[in-house]
Write a protein that holds these residues in place. Structure first.
Motif, PDB file in Angstrom:
ATOM      1  N   VAL A  70      23.978  20.720-111.959  1.00 14.19           N
ATOM      2  CA  VAL A  70      25.195  21.257-110.797  1.00 14.19           C
ATOM      3  C   VAL A  70      24.918  20.401-109.731  1.00 14.19           C
ATOM      4  N   ASN A  71      25.967  20.031-109.183  1.00 14.20           N
ATOM      5  CA  ASN A  71      25.874  19.184-107.771  1.00 14.20           C
ATOM      6  C   ASN A  71      25.448  20.494-106.692  1.00 14.20           C
ATOM      7  N   PRO A  72      24.137  19.735-105.984  1.00 17.09           N
ATOM      8  CA  PRO A  72      23.471  20.711-105.115  1.00 17.09           C
ATOM      9  C   PRO A  72      24.547  21.021-103.997  1.00 17.09           C
ATOM     10  N   GLN A  73      25.535  20.325-103.639  1.00 21.33           N
ATOM     11  CA  GLN A  73      26.442  20.559-102.517  1.00 21.33           C
ATOM     12  C   GLN A  73      27.246  21.704-102.537  1.00 21.33           C
ATOM     13  N   LEU A  74      27.350  22.185-104.024  1.00 24.13           N
ATOM     14  CA  LEU A  74      28.024  23.399-104.141  1.00 24.13           C
ATOM     15  C   LEU A  74      27.260  24.783-103.720  1.00 24.13           C
ATOM     16  N   GLN A  76      25.421  24.046-100.784  1.00 22.34           N
ATOM     17  CA  GLN A  76      25.286  23.465 -99.438  1.00 22.34           C
ATOM     18  C   GLN A  76      23.846  22.821 -99.272  1.00 22.34           C
ATOM     19  N   GLU A  77      23.211  22.262-100.185  1.00 20.52           N
ATOM     20  CA  GLU A  77      22.228  21.185-100.192  1.00 20.52           C
ATOM     21  C   GLU A  77      22.436  19.772-100.488  1.00 20.52           C
ATOM     22  N   GLU A  78      21.578  18.912 -99.957  1.00 18.38           N
ATOM     23  CA  GLU A  78      21.742  17.783-100.488  1.00 18.38           C
ATOM     24  C   GLU A  78      20.858  17.676-101.611  1.00 18.38           C
ATOM     25  N   SER A  79      21.194  16.375-102.428  1.00 22.17           N
ATOM     26  CA  SER A  79      20.331  16.393-103.703  1.00 22.17           C
ATOM     27  C   SER A  79      18.894  15.683-103.413  1.00 22.17           C
ATOM     28  N   PHE A 122      28.758  32.955-107.616  1.00 25.55           N
ATOM     29  CA  PHE A 122      28.615  34.160-106.777  1.00 25.55           C
ATOM     30  C   PHE A 122      27.746  33.827-105.611  1.00 25.55           C
ATOM     31  N   GLY A 123      27.683  32.582-104.954  1.00 20.71           N
ATOM     32  CA  GLY A 123      26.860  32.399-103.850  1.00 20.71           C
ATOM     33  C   GLY A 123      25.364  32.367-103.756  1.00 20.71           C
ATOM     34  N   GLY A 124      24.670  32.047-104.912  1.00 22.94           N
ATOM     35  CA  GLY A 124      23.456  31.784-105.131  1.00 22.94           C
ATOM     36  C   GLY A 124      22.996  30.603-104.967  1.00 22.94           C
TER      37      GLY A 124
END
Ligand code: MN
Length: 248
Positions: A70-74, A76-79, A122-124
């Motif tokens: 999954v894209n870490p941007q989802l 709020q993190e950079e890859s 769910f925000g995790g």
């Protein structure tokens, strides 16, 4: 009662670099649903609200299939270096499927990436690689030659739904290099491995059946595990039937 229809979230790939992009799911999912007496349908990847909403109207239950990171941007993190190049279209598709399945009260089984997406919905958040979780010592990324062979145990959390279904530890296969870090709101941890990796989460009450598992029950059940993995698919199908009869 007619067979329950189970939607399988699809992926797209140009397998042989010919320019022909294929919609597909791994055969283990459809084999498992047929084996348990349901009717599987593949949901071709679409990233618009109307199509995904219509898909959910067609099905009695949803399986969010495994796949790439999954894209870490989802969350709020950079890859980080270990994370694969994201596929934003598939992330959008899976998120829309979750949104409409919840809205329309369609039971969801999330497998591997599917569980991780549920957690993010769910925000995790996730550990982008298991090496960032210092407690990990078991084999969580097994080879692909024998995908149905269990490599570690998971221990159901006391009083969880999973613990009602399985009183003992389960032996599972493992194909992940990422795992849940912070658990999303509304979700409860339902199983962990002996090195404390979150291996299942749930949100189950009269109005919701959302279960995410980090392992691949479909690889085990379709290839002969007629014990615990059969029990898991059987419960999922029974839940779909009960809902259809408006008992829940
Ligand atoms: Mn594992």
């Amino acid at each position: 009662m007619k067979n329950m229809i189970v939607g399988l979230s699809g992926s797209q790939r140009d397998f042989d670099n010919t320019g022909f992009i294929r919609d597909y799911v791994n055969k283990h999912y459809s084999d498992s649903i047929i084996k348990i007496g349901g009717t599987p349908i593949v949901l071709p990847l679409a990233d618009d609200e109307e199509t995904t909403s219509k898909y959910i109207d067609l099905i009695d239950g949803l399986i969010l299939t495994g796949g790439d990171d999954v894209n870490p941007q989802l969350f709020q993190e950079e890859s980080l270096p270990e994370t694969q190049i994201p596929d934003p279209k598939r992330d959008t598709f899976d998120m829309l499927l979750i949104k409409y399945a919840i809205q329309k009260n369609i039971p969801i089984l999330g497998v591997c990436r599917g569980m991780q997406l549920l957690n993010i919905y769910f925000g995790g958040s996730l550990y982008q690689d298991l090496k960032y979780n210092k407690e990990v010592y078991l084999k969580h990324l097994q080879g692909e030659n024998s995908p149905h062979i269990p490599v570690h145990k998971v221990i159901p959390v006391k009083d969880s739904f999973l613990n009602k279904l399985f009183t003992d530890d389960l032996w599972v296969n493992s194909f992940h290099h990422q795992s849940i870090k912070e658990v999303g709101d509304s979700l409860q941890i339902s199983a962990k491995s002996n090195d404390n990796v979150i291996e299942a989460v749930e949100y189950i009450d009269d109005n919701h059946f959302i279960l995410g598992v980090q392992w691949h029950p479909e690889m085990m059940y379709s290839q002969g595990d007629n014990g615990d993995m059969k029990k898991l698919f059987q419960y999922f199908m029974d839940r779909l039937k009960q809902k259809k009869l408006n008992k829940i």
